[in-house]
Design a protein around this motif. Structure first.
Motif, PDB file in Angstrom:
ATOM      1  N   UNK A  16      40.033  30.319  27.903  1.00  0.00           N
ATOM      2  CA  UNK A  16      39.932  31.980  27.850  1.00  0.00           C
ATOM      3  C   UNK A  16      39.015  32.049  29.422  1.00  0.00           C
ATOM      4  N   UNK A  17      38.015  31.539  29.370  1.00  0.00           N
ATOM      5  CA  UNK A  17      37.310  31.791  30.621  1.00  0.00           C
ATOM      6  C   UNK A  17      37.679  31.103  31.972  1.00  0.00           C
ATOM      7  N   UNK A  18      38.617  30.114  31.990  1.00  0.00           N
ATOM      8  CA  UNK A  18      39.322  29.819  33.179  1.00  0.00           C
ATOM      9  C   UNK A  18      40.226  30.773  33.522  1.00  0.00           C
ATOM     10  N   UNK A  19      40.970  31.359  32.480  1.00  0.00           N
ATOM     11  CA  UNK A  19      42.067  32.325  32.895  1.00  0.00           C
ATOM     12  C   UNK A  19      41.363  33.569  33.336  1.00  0.00           C
ATOM     13  N   UNK A  20      40.323  34.120  32.889  1.00  0.00           N
ATOM     14  CA  UNK A  20      39.276  34.897  33.185  1.00  0.00           C
ATOM     15  C   UNK A  20      39.149  35.043  34.686  1.00  0.00           C
ATOM     16  N   UNK A  24      40.586  37.187  38.041  1.00  0.00           N
ATOM     17  CA  UNK A  24      39.742  37.896  38.925  1.00  0.00           C
ATOM     18  C   UNK A  24      39.784  37.425  40.225  1.00  0.00           C
ATOM     19  N   UNK A  25      39.933  36.058  40.458  1.00  0.00           N
ATOM     20  CA  UNK A  25      39.636  35.450  41.681  1.00  0.00           C
ATOM     21  C   UNK A  25      40.950  34.723  42.188  1.00  0.00           C
ATOM     22  N   UNK A  26      41.784  34.485  41.417  1.00  0.00           N
ATOM     23  CA  UNK A  26      43.140  33.996  41.975  1.00  0.00           C
ATOM     24  C   UNK A  26      44.668  34.443  41.215  1.00  0.00           C
ATOM     25  N   UNK A  27      44.553  35.693  41.428  1.00  0.00           N
ATOM     26  CA  UNK A  27      45.502  36.477  40.587  1.00  0.00           C
ATOM     27  C   UNK A  27      47.031  36.149  40.685  1.00  0.00           C
ATOM     28  N   UNK A  28      47.499  35.449  41.941  1.00  0.00           N
ATOM     29  CA  UNK A  28      48.618  34.923  42.247  1.00  0.00           C
ATOM     30  C   UNK A  28      48.816  33.794  41.482  1.00  0.00           C
ATOM     31  N   UNK A  29      48.006  32.630  41.318  1.00  0.00           N
ATOM     32  CA  UNK A  29      47.904  31.743  40.492  1.00  0.00           C
ATOM     33  C   UNK A  29      48.089  32.015  38.824  1.00  0.00           C
ATOM     34  N   UNK A  30      47.417  33.024  38.683  1.00  0.00           N
ATOM     35  CA  UNK A  30      47.416  33.395  37.199  1.00  0.00           C
ATOM     36  C   UNK A  30      48.812  34.092  36.644  1.00  0.00           C
ATOM     37  N   UNK A  31      49.212  34.975  37.702  1.00  0.00           N
ATOM     38  CA  UNK A  31      50.562  35.641  37.312  1.00  0.00           C
ATOM     39  C   UNK A  31      51.771  34.540  37.396  1.00  0.00           C
TER      40      UNK A  31
END
Length: 163
Positions: A16-20, A24-31
């Motif tokens: 959860x914390x890492x996904x946040x 917030x900081x690496x949205x390309x990697x998140x998506x």
């Protein structure tokens, strides 16, 4: 392992914390779906799925998404060893090269086991006050264990001086 390292890995291994953090900081990697599966002092494992947001026109995972997952394996190890350091240490990618062996058509898992090499480079940079570089290898495999890609990522580390 220091208390700082232990605290860092608790954060990284908390999905959860890492996904946040990613959002917030690496949205390309998140998506694109890049996720850390495991991290400790010497090893980091990430995955990137083959999905609509990570695909290329050739029905495989886009090389940039593979690069993000590979870079994250090395970057997490670097971050772990500079987390709350005194003096603070800056880090920057200065070179990246990749080789591709198979078409990535499913989940690709990247592994880097150069954490202790990265740690030693950081210690050297702190001890002599000079910037130091290290090249870490991240290998991506498919579900069958076949190597899909290998990346060599060169990081620069330098202790910050207080003015």
């Amino acid at each position: 392992m220091s208390d700082n390292n232990s605290n860092f890995f608790q954060l990284i291994n908390n999905r959860f914390k890492f996904n946040l953090f990613l959002f917030s900081k690496l949205p390309s990697a998140f998506f694109c779906g890049v996720r850390v599966q495991f991290a400790d002092e010497n090893k980091c494992i990430t995955t990137v799925p083959f999905k609509w947001l990570s695909q290329n026109p050739f029905k495989s995972t886009y090389f940039a998404c593979l690069s993000m997952a590979a870079e994250m394996t090395t970057g997490v190890l670097g971050l772990a060893h500079i987390y709350k350091r005194n003096p603070a240490v800056s880090m920057l990618v200065v070179n990246i090269s990749g080789s591709f062996f198979k078409k990535a058509v499913g989940k690709t898992t990247f592994t880097c086991t150069d954490g202790l090499l990265i740690k030693q480079t950081i210690e050297d940079a702190i001890s002599d006050g000079q910037g130091k570089t290290v090249t870490a290898k991240s290998t991506g495999t498919n579900a069958d264990g076949e190597v899909v890609a290998e990346f060599l990522i060169t990081w620069s580390f330098k202790a910050r001086t207080s003015l």
